[in-house]
Design a protein around this motif. Structure first.
Motif, PDB file in Angstrom:
ATOM      1  N   ILE A  39       0.878  -1.161   0.000  1.00  0.00           N
ATOM      2  CA  ILE A  39       0.000   0.000   0.000  1.00  0.00           C
ATOM      3  C   ILE A  39       0.912   1.207   0.000  1.00  0.00           C
ATOM      4  N   LEU A  40       0.816   2.059  -0.977  1.00  0.00           N
ATOM      5  CA  LEU A  40       1.678   3.228  -1.144  1.00  0.00           C
ATOM      6  C   LEU A  40       3.153   2.844  -1.219  1.00  0.00           C
ATOM      7  N   GLY A  41       3.431   1.670  -1.755  1.00  0.00           N
ATOM      8  CA  GLY A  41       4.804   1.225  -1.928  1.00  0.00           C
ATOM      9  C   GLY A  41       5.405   0.571  -0.696  1.00  0.00           C
ATOM     10  N   LEU A  42       4.643   0.435   0.393  1.00  0.00           N
ATOM     11  CA  LEU A  42       5.147  -0.179   1.627  1.00  0.00           C
ATOM     12  C   LEU A  42       4.257  -1.361   1.990  1.00  0.00           C
ATOM     13  N   THR A  43       4.863  -2.381   2.568  1.00  0.00           N
ATOM     14  CA  THR A  43       4.058  -3.511   3.025  1.00  0.00           C
ATOM     15  C   THR A  43       3.457  -3.177   4.379  1.00  0.00           C
ATOM     16  N   THR A  44       2.519  -3.992   4.815  1.00  0.00           N
ATOM     17  CA  THR A  44       1.837  -3.729   6.081  1.00  0.00           C
ATOM     18  C   THR A  44       2.791  -3.799   7.256  1.00  0.00           C
ATOM     19  N   ASN A  45       3.753  -4.703   7.205  1.00  0.00           N
ATOM     20  CA  ASN A  45       4.720  -4.803   8.302  1.00  0.00           C
ATOM     21  C   ASN A  45       5.564  -3.534   8.410  1.00  0.00           C
ATOM     22  N   GLU A  46       5.990  -3.007   7.263  1.00  0.00           N
ATOM     23  CA  GLU A  46       6.776  -1.774   7.273  1.00  0.00           C
ATOM     24  C   GLU A  46       5.948  -0.609   7.801  1.00  0.00           C
ATOM     25  N   LEU A  47       4.671  -0.538   7.410  1.00  0.00           N
ATOM     26  CA  LEU A  47       3.793   0.518   7.903  1.00  0.00           C
ATOM     27  C   LEU A  47       3.580   0.396   9.407  1.00  0.00           C
ATOM     28  N   ALA A  48       3.415  -0.838   9.907  1.00  0.00           N
ATOM     29  CA  ALA A  48       3.219  -1.045  11.339  1.00  0.00           C
ATOM     30  C   ALA A  48       4.460  -0.649  12.123  1.00  0.00           C
ATOM     31  N   GLU A  49       5.647  -0.987  11.607  1.00  0.00           N
ATOM     32  CA  GLU A  49       6.891  -0.616  12.281  1.00  0.00           C
ATOM     33  C   GLU A  49       7.072   0.898  12.308  1.00  0.00           C
ATOM     34  N   GLN A  52       4.690   2.316  14.898  1.00  0.00           N
ATOM     35  CA  GLN A  52       5.171   2.023  16.251  1.00  0.00           C
ATOM     36  C   GLN A  52       6.314   2.957  16.630  1.00  0.00           C
ATOM     37  N   GLY A  53       7.202   3.217  15.697  1.00  0.00           N
ATOM     38  CA  GLY A  53       8.299   4.157  15.952  1.00  0.00           C
ATOM     39  C   GLY A  53       7.798   5.559  16.233  1.00  0.00           C
ATOM     40  N   LEU A  54       6.802   5.994  15.464  1.00  0.00           N
ATOM     41  CA  LEU A  54       6.200   7.312  15.688  1.00  0.00           C
ATOM     42  C   LEU A  54       5.551   7.404  17.056  1.00  0.00           C
ATOM     43  N   LEU A  55       4.817   6.350  17.439  1.00  0.00           N
ATOM     44  CA  LEU A  55       4.143   6.362  18.736  1.00  0.00           C
ATOM     45  C   LEU A  55       5.144   6.347  19.882  1.00  0.00           C
TER      46      LEU A  55
END
Length: 110
Positions: A39-49, A52-55
């Motif tokens: 999604i938008l060039g990133l996988t779901t795992n990359e988006l979740a990581e 998590q880093g932002l939070l």
């Protein structure tokens, strides 16, 4: 009588149209069914990581104390600073003892 008939006819037409068009949606508006598709060039795992880093970063910056989260306001003695001015607003630092009040001009318990 004529207007009632027109309203009934219009409502029947609208209900038929909605039932026909209910299952039709564009393929662009649907999310991918498999979690590995990007999604938008990133996988779901990359988006979740990334989220998590932002939070974690935001949590470290805020650093709220336990008293503030539990809404426990400490007590102030007479003459002690009880409030702080934030522009036009006044934020309370502590609660004055019984029989005293926080003076909004001096920002102290009197």
């Amino acid at each position: 009588m004529e207007s009632v008939r027109a309203v009934v006819y219009l409502s029947v037409c609208l209900s038929v149209l909605t039932s026909l068009c209910q299952g039709q949606r564009s393929a662009d508006s649907q999310l991918p069914l498999t979690p590995d598709e990007p999604i938008l060039g990133l996988t779901t795992n990359e988006l979740a990581e990334a989220l998590q880093g932002l939070l974690d970063e935001a949590d470290n910056r805020v650093g709220l104390s336990v008293e503030k989260k539990a809404s426990v306001i400490p007590r102030c003695d007479v003459g002690e600073r009880c409030a702080m001015k934030h522009g036009p607003r006044i934020g309370r630092l502590c609660d004055c003892l019984r029989g005293t009040a926080c003076n909004t001009f001096f920002l102290r318990c009197y």
